[in-house]
Structure formats: structure tokens, C-alpha cells
Scaffold this active site. Structure first.
Site, PDB file in Angstrom:
ATOM      1  N   HIS A   1       0.776  -1.337   0.012  1.00  0.00           N
ATOM      2  CA  HIS A   1       0.117  -0.077  -0.041  1.00  0.00           C
ATOM      3  C   HIS A   1       0.880   1.303   0.173  1.00  0.00           C
ATOM      4  O   HIS A   1       1.022   1.957   0.785  1.00  0.00           O
ATOM      5  CB  HIS A   1      -0.915  -0.095   1.280  1.00  0.00           C
ATOM      6  CG  HIS A   1      -1.923   1.076   1.287  1.00  0.00           C
ATOM      7  ND1 HIS A   1      -3.282   0.767   1.606  1.00  0.00           N
ATOM      8  CD2 HIS A   1      -1.933   2.267   0.810  1.00  0.00           C
ATOM      9  CE1 HIS A   1      -3.955   1.754   1.416  1.00  0.00           C
ATOM     10  NE2 HIS A   1      -3.129   2.757   1.085  1.00  0.00           N
TER      11      HIS A   1
ATOM     12  N   GLU B   1      -8.784  16.963   9.729  1.00  0.00           N
ATOM     13  CA  GLU B   1      -8.547  16.561   8.225  1.00  0.00           C
ATOM     14  C   GLU B   1      -9.489  17.141   7.343  1.00  0.00           C
ATOM     15  O   GLU B   1     -10.705  17.395   7.749  1.00  0.00           O
ATOM     16  CB  GLU B   1      -8.586  14.960   8.057  1.00  0.00           C
ATOM     17  CG  GLU B   1      -8.322  14.650   6.628  1.00  0.00           C
ATOM     18  CD  GLU B   1      -8.713  13.077   6.592  1.00  0.00           C
ATOM     19  OE1 GLU B   1      -7.802  12.251   6.078  1.00  0.00           O
ATOM     20  OE2 GLU B   1      -9.772  12.656   6.687  1.00  0.00           O
TER      21      GLU B   1
ATOM     22  N   GLU C   1      -6.023  16.421  -0.007  1.00  0.00           N
ATOM     23  CA  GLU C   1      -6.310  16.048   1.370  1.00  0.00           C
ATOM     24  C   GLU C   1      -5.336  16.893   2.047  1.00  0.00           C
ATOM     25  O   GLU C   1      -4.169  17.007   1.879  1.00  0.00           O
ATOM     26  CB  GLU C   1      -6.315  14.596   1.615  1.00  0.00           C
ATOM     27  CG  GLU C   1      -7.307  13.859   0.864  1.00  0.00           C
ATOM     28  CD  GLU C   1      -7.222  12.182   0.938  1.00  0.00           C
ATOM     29  OE1 GLU C   1      -8.058  11.928   0.495  1.00  0.00           O
ATOM     30  OE2 GLU C   1      -6.232  11.864   1.623  1.00  0.00           O
TER      31      GLU C   1
ATOM     32  N   ARG D   1      -3.811  17.464   6.123  1.00  0.00           N
ATOM     33  CA  ARG D   1      -3.659  16.876   7.685  1.00  0.00           C
ATOM     34  C   ARG D   1      -2.458  17.768   8.145  1.00  0.00           C
ATOM     35  O   ARG D   1      -1.332  18.045   7.719  1.00  0.00           O
ATOM     36  CB  ARG D   1      -3.301  15.325   7.847  1.00  0.00           C
ATOM     37  CG  ARG D   1      -4.368  14.382   7.104  1.00  0.00           C
ATOM     38  CD  ARG D   1      -3.960  13.231   7.170  1.00  0.00           C
ATOM     39  NE  ARG D   1      -4.707  12.236   6.134  1.00  0.00           N
ATOM     40  CZ  ARG D   1      -4.500  12.149   4.881  1.00  0.00           C
ATOM     41  NH1 ARG D   1      -3.635  12.599   4.232  1.00  0.00           N
ATOM     42  NH2 ARG D   1      -5.496  11.359   4.342  1.00  0.00           N
TER      43      ARG D   1
END
Lengths: 580, 148
Positions: A101, A295, A441, A443
Site C-alpha cells: 500500500h 483532516e 487532502e 492533515r
């Protein structure tokens, strides 16, 4: 193939064929790729009793593939040693294999085959033991690196222990997460003191107390297991190693498990969330200030991001929350609906003009899913709200960078990024080009604070993207910027290249600095990724260099790897390009 | 049935509060006030407004396309009115200073639901309903002022 020496007798040859034939799933792979038995015998003098098999390798986004590579799932560390020493003598590379991954080709280069002299060590089936020690504060967990994060967190939860930082997919192996400074999204909220409980806000690597690595013993010229304590200078290179080492076991500091709540907000416009500080009280920075763990997932061509805000609560469930007793509580983001699948097919086929509608549909599915699944406000043990990505989620590629700066700069960093990203997207849209069809995204995490490791003179992970810059001790956060799209979307690499150049030019000292997110996309060229030599030589090297340190962290790490793995058994072409 | 339809239209477009202050007023000073934002989520297509100061100071009506933000003080009660029939009045109390909260409404006009982010800052008190569109939600304000 003639130059390969096969020392098998005829009987051994037949026995080997039988063994190969016994490999159920792998055999089908071999057959489907048309391998013949000669290829299957390319491992001369392989240690007795160890039977490798051919298996397909494919990373998360499908950008790094190998049709079949020699693979073995060792039952213990000694078997790995046997293979590594064999690899040294036979000029093979040994690559640890977890869930694959990952995006960047740190494990292997794309498209290699058995002739590339690579053997993969699958750590998942057997190297997954875990032992917890609560006899002293802080508690410790010793785990083999093939254990999945979910299993590790389950074991911790049973002992009332947990983590503050962990990546969202639970399937990742611990070894994979540590290799690339895997992180979550957390800094301390106002009035929070989780540090005293044994937690940390940096990457997971910063929790390592000790580790066992496979290193060369100069006396015997054999690879052996060696334990490194966190206070040892050489340990620094193994805490985050990008696959330039093989770690078999680690001991981590772990804190008391926490009850956590995760609330979703989907009504605040991006112009406010990422707006200038003075624009709105409902900015990303304000949410971070209040709750510490935030997030943002901002779908393309939509105006309101999906914001997740986590908070640590007491034992009492907040009245409005839904208690969750297992992870993955956003099933709408883990399973594709038919409409979405159809649109994806259309986009992949090159008709990218439907991207704006696609983004809106993603937002619609999120909004509807949060309502339908009652997932707006969930509460439970930390693991159950921190793990939220299943393997069935949409598989996309992404670029990744972390901006290191002061916490008070969070909103400025995001506003600049938001402004430039919008500008660039619009510039492409004017030409009817839609290179980005996935979300942005965001964070925020803390940096690798060695003091978070209690009772140890811990040294920082040399190659962590979150390593503090000794010149700017006031920098205390890392702001992660990820842009997602389907692999192969036309003009996506060009777009990534443009924004990468801007990111590195814009976030400069003394205000901020940028490092790449090792596991994701970087070093873009117009038509490629991870291949921009100038970028690797200049930007990445520079990002691990501090004016007040005599040598760069990359050079320091490289020297340690050279000392313990002079044969470069644990390496890959991408790692070699980093000169470590 | 037709009469009800007419009433709903009447309710939505004619008896809308004419008094309002501007939306999205922000004050970044640490002035003891808390900021409350009210959003309408996807699926919630109704009109609503938010009233503070004993119901005398109300936001402009807003719908799914925008939110509104109000500045409130600890101890204040305020309500969110939803233009349905019967009219729906959700009363809240402010319980924290220098903080922020987001109330997100979703669902249909007949059965609106909401989530609160920041429930340490505001507390949901009660939902009232009324067919008295003239007195509206304000008729309940006194009750909440006294009780809380």
C-alpha cells in the site's frame, strides 16, 4: 538463461517442479504469465527447506507492477537471515513486502521480472507476533514488523493502550508504516496533555524505543540480527529507512488508550476553511487550535470540503454521538456505487470533462453517506475512529509533501496553497483540461520531538519528513498536502510538476520548508514521476540539510547504511537515486 | 390539501422575518463571544434564520447555498427557526466563551435533523413547534430566557 547455473540433479529438478506446482495461487500467476520451468529454477544454492514461489507484485495505485517475482514468507527471522546471506553471495536484492500500500517504487522498480535478481520477503503471514509490557510507565509493545496496524491496535486496545498517530488504513504492516514515517493527523488541542500519557504527535517512527535490524557483521562477513537502542546514533537511520534496511522487530512506546470522538462537518466553504486568517472564524487553523486533530478532504470542483475533527473525550459518551465498536465507519467512502464507477470509467477512457460532475457526485455521496450511516458524530476507542480506510476504497495516485513551519502559520500555509491550487486548476480548465479528479487532502501533525520518548535519550529519525530543522526550533508542525487523481489521467504529471515547483519555491525559509512524503508522488516531470533527477539531487537533498549541521541527514544516513549494508542488499533503483 | 399548500407557500415567502442583521459577521477579537455557524446540508432545502437578543436580532434568511454566523455570549439563548408548517423553533443556550460551534441541519423540512460540532459551546435546549406564524418562534423566547 544459459548462463544460469542450475546445480539440481534430475530428481531435485522434478521435486522442485512438484513444489512449484503445489503453489496454488502463485502457480496460476505463473501459468497466466507464461513462465516456464527454467525460469522457476533461477535460485541456485538456495537454502535448504526454504521454498520460494513466484507471485505478482502490484502497489496500491497499480503504478508499480511486476508480473511475477520470487517471494517467500519466512516463518522466523533466522529464515530471513538465510535468504539475505544467500542473496549477498548470489548478487540478489532482498525487499520486504507488506501490503504494497505504497505509491513510490521504493520496494521495486515498475515492470521488473525474475531476471532482475530480486527476492521479496512477505512478512505478513508469520512475522506478526506482539508482546505488551505494562510493568513500567510508559508501556511498551514489542512487535514483529509484519503485523498489520489493525491487529497491533487490537492487541493494544485489549490492554487499555493505544496510539495517537496512525495512518487511516488498518491493513498496513507496521514495518511498512515505519519505513516511510507513516503518520496520522494530530497536534495537541488546547489544554491537552496526552504527552504525559506516553503519546506523541510526530510520526509512528518517533515512538520507537529499540529495533532489530539485519546488518552485516564485518568479522564473519555475514548478515546478522542486531538490536539498536533509540539512544544509539546509528539507530537514527533505521527509524525511517525507506526500504534501505530490513527491520524485523521494534519496541514502541505506547500510551493509555483514549476515548475519541470524530465529528464531520461538510457545510463550511473552502474559501473559509482555507481562507485568510481574518476571513472566517471557521478556518482550518481555528479547528486545529480547538481540537488538535483535523483532516480536510476537498473534492474537485466543489466548494465545501469534508472536514473531520477528532477530539479526546472522557469515558462518558457524548450525548449526540453514536458509539462505534469497530473501525471503518464511513462505508460510503470504501465502496463504489454504480454511478461513480461509470464516471470513473469515462474519466479513465480520457473523457475528463466530466470531472466537475464527478467531484460533485463524490461530495453528494459523502453528504448522503454521513447522513445514512449516521456517521456525522461517532465515538469509541481510538482505533475505531482513527482507522477509516479499507482496501476497497477508490485506488488513486497522489502527490505528497509536508510543509514544516510554526503552528501559527497553519492558516497562511493553507491559504497560499488553496489560492495557487485554484489558480492552476482554473488555468487548466480554461484549456478544457482536467488533470485532477480526486480530492485534495490536508492533515496536520506535530514534528519528531525526541523528548516525547520518556526515560530515554532518544535521537530523531534522520530521514523522517517530520524531523525538526535544528536551525528553526520554533517550527513545530507539519502540514501534509496531498492531491489525488486517477493514475494516467492526461496532464496529471504536468500539473503535479507545476504545483511541486510552486510548493518548493513558496514555502521557503525562514517562514517554512518542504519535504516530500516518501510514500507518495514527487520528483515529477512532464510525463513521469520519481524521475526528476535535478529535483532529487537539489530539492530533496537540500530539504534534509541544515546550515548548522556539518553534514546533511541524507549523507549521515547513507554512511550508516553503507556501514551495515555495504552490499546494498536492501535497496532499489529509486533508493539508489537518492544516494543512500 | 390545496389550503395547506397555500399556507406553506405563504409561510415560506410572505411571513418571513423582515428584521435582520447582516450574515457572516465575524469578529476575530477575543471578546468573550463565541461564534456559532448554522449550515444547511445537502438535502435540507428549507429556509431558516437565527435569532439572538431575545429573538429581536435575526439573521437574513438563508438556504442550502449559504450558512450564517452569529456572535453570542455565554448565557445567551437563541433559536433557529425553520420555515415549515408548523414552524419549527430549535432553542439553544450558549455555554462557553471565546469558542466556536457549527450546527448542521439536514433532512427534510418536515423532519429536520441537526448535528452540533462544539457541544461544549452550545447546548440544545428544546424544539418547539407552532402554527401561529405571526407570533412565530419569538413567543417561546421568554420561556427559555426565564428557565435558563
Amino acid at each position: 538463461m544459459k548462463n544460469i547455473k542450475v546445480k539440481s540433479s534430475r530428481r531435485k529438478f522434478i521435486a522442485n517442479l512438484a513444489k512449484i506446482a503445489a503453489l496454488s495461487s502463485s502457480v496460476s500467476t505463473i501459468k497466466s504469465f507464461g513462465f516456464n520451468s527454467v525460469n522457476a529454477l533461477q535460485l541456485p544454492n538456495f537454502p535448504n527447506g526454504i521454498v520460494p514461489y513466484l507471485e505478482k507484485f502490484e502497489n496500491w495505485s497499480g503504478e508499480v507492477k511486476a508480473r511475477a517475482l520470487w517471494t517467500y514468507a519466512p516463518k522466523n527471522s533466522l529464515e530471513i537471515l538465510q535468504i539475505v546471506n544467500w542473496a549477498k553471495n548470489n548478487n540478489y536484492k532482498v525487499r520486504p513486502k507488506g501490503k504494497m500500500h505504497n505509491w513510490s517504487p521504493l520496494t521495486i522498480a515498475n515492470g521488473i521480472d525474475v531476471s532482475s535478481r530480486v527476492i521479496l520477503i512477505d512478512t505478513k503471514p508469520y512475522l506478526n507476533k506482539v508482546k505488551i509490557d505494562k510493568s513500567q510507565f510508559p508501556s511498551k509493545v514489542t512487535a514483529e514488523t509484519g503485523i498489520s496496524m489493525e491487529n497491533l491496535l487490537n492487541a493494544l486496545e485489549e490492554q487499555d493502550l493505544g496510539l495517537t498517530v496512525t495512518p487511516a488504513p488498518g491493513e498496513l504492516t507496521l514495518g511498512g508504516v515505519l519505513a516511510i514515517n507513516g503518520h496520522g493527523s494530530a497536534v495537541a488541542a488546547a489544554n491537552e496533555n496526552s504527552l504525559s500519557l506516553g503519546h506523541s504527535y510526530g510520526s509512528l517512527s518517533n515512538l520507537i524505543i529499540s529495533l532489530t535490524a539485519i546488518v552485516l557483521d564485518n568479522e564473519s562477513n555475514k548478515y546478522i540480527l542486531k538490536k539498536f537502542e533509540r539512544s544509539e546514533p546509528n539507530c537514527q537511520a533505521f527509524l525511517v529507512h525507506l526500504g534501505r534496511a530490513f527491520i524485523t522487530e521494534v519496541t514502541l512506546q505506547v500510551g493509555k488508550n483514549q476515548r475519541m470522538r470524530c465529528q464531520s462537518i461538510i457545510g463550511i466553504p473552502a474559501s473559509e476553511i482555507f481562507g485568510k486568517e481574518e476571513v472566517s472564524k471557521f478556518s482550518f487553523a481555528k479547528l486545529v487550535e480547538k481540537n488538535g486533530r483535523v483532516e480536510a478532504i476537498w473534492f474537485p470542483f466543489t466548494d465545501k470540503p469534508w472536514i473531520k475533527v477528532w477530539s479526546v473525550t472522557d469515558e462518558q459518551k457524548p450525548k449526540a454521538s453514536r458509539e462505534v465498536k469497530s473501525p471503518y465507519n464511513y462505508p460510503f467512502s470504501d465502496n463504489l456505487c454504480d454511478e461513480l464507477a461509470k464516471m470513473i470509467k469515462t474519466i479513465i477512457s480520457g473523457k475528463t470533462s466530466i470531472t466537475p460532475q464527478f467531484g460533485k457526485l463524490e461530495y453528494f455521496i459523502t453528504a448522503g453517506g454521513l447522513e445514512y450511516n449516521q456517521s456525522f458524530d461517532i465515538w469509541g476507542w481510538s482505533k475505531n475512529v482513527l482507522l477509516y480506510v479499507k482496501p476497497s476504497t477508490l485506488r488513486v495516485t497522489e502527490s505528497g509533501y509536508v510543509v514544516l513551519t510554526k503552528r501559527s502559520n497553519i492558516q497562511r500555509v493553507l491559504n497560499e496553497f488553496y489560492t495557487y491550487y485554484n489558480y492552476l486548476i482554473e488555468k487548466y480548465r480554461e484549456r478544457s483540461i482536467y488533470p485532477i479528479n480526486g480530492p485534495v487532502e490536508i492533515r496536520v501533525t506535530g514534528l519528531e520531538e525526541s523528548d516525547d520518548i520518556i526515560n530515554t535519550s532518544a535521537l530523531p529519525p534522520l530521514l523522517s519528513s517530520l524531523k525538526k530543522n535544528s536551525k528553526y526550533s520554533e517550527w513545530d508542525v507539519g502540514i501534509w498536502l496531498n492531491i489525488l487523481t486517477f493514475p494516467g489521467t492526461p496532464y496529471s504529471n504536468e500539473f503535479y510538476m507545476n504545483i511541486e515547483q510552486w510548493i518548493f519555491a513558496n514555502y521557503s525559509e525562514p517562514y517554512a520548508a518542504v519535504r516530500v512524503e516518501w510514500s507518495k508522488g514527487w520528483a515529477f516531470e512532464r510525463n513521469s514521476v520519481w524521475k526528476n533527477k535535478l529535483f532529487i539531487e537539489n530539492q530533496i537533498s537540500k530539504s534534509f540539510y541544515s546550515e548548522i549541521a556539518p553534514v546533511s541527514d541524507l549523507e549521515l544516513a547513507s554512511a550508516i547504511y553503507q556501514k551495515y549494508d555495504p552490499y546494498h542488499i536492501f535497496s532499489s533503483p529509486l533508493i539508489e537515486s537518492l544516494k543512500i | 390539501m390545496f389550503k395547506i399548500f397555500i399556507l406553506i407557500i405563504f409561510n415560506l415567502f410572505l411571513i418571513f422575518p423582515s428584521y435582520s442583521n447582516s450574515t457572516n459577521e465575524y469578529n476575530n477579537q477575543e471578546n468573550g463571544k463565541s461564534s456559532i455557524r448554522v449550515d444547511l446540508l445537502f438535502g435540507a432545502g428549507y429556509m431558516m434564520w437565527v435569532c439572538t437578543h431575545s429573538g429581536n436580532s435575526c439573521s437574513s434568511a438563508f438556504t442550502i447555498t449559504n450558512g450564517t454566523a452569529i456572535e453570542v455570549e455565554k448565557g445567551d439563548t437563541f433559536y433557529v427557526g425553520i420555515a415549515a408548517l408548523p414552524r419549527i423553533c430549535d432553542f439553544y443556550k450558549v455555554t462557553n466563551s471565546n469558542s466556536l460551534a457549527v450546527i448542521s441541519y439536514w433532512g427534510t423540512v418536515f423532519k429536520p435533523n441537526f448535528n452540533i460540532f462544539g457541544d461544549e459551546t452550545i447546548q440544545f435546549l428544546n424544539r418547539e413547534t407552532t402554527y401561529n406564524l405571526i407570533a412565530g418562534c419569538q413567543q417561546f423566547q421568554g420561556k427559555y430566557n426565564e428557565k435558563y
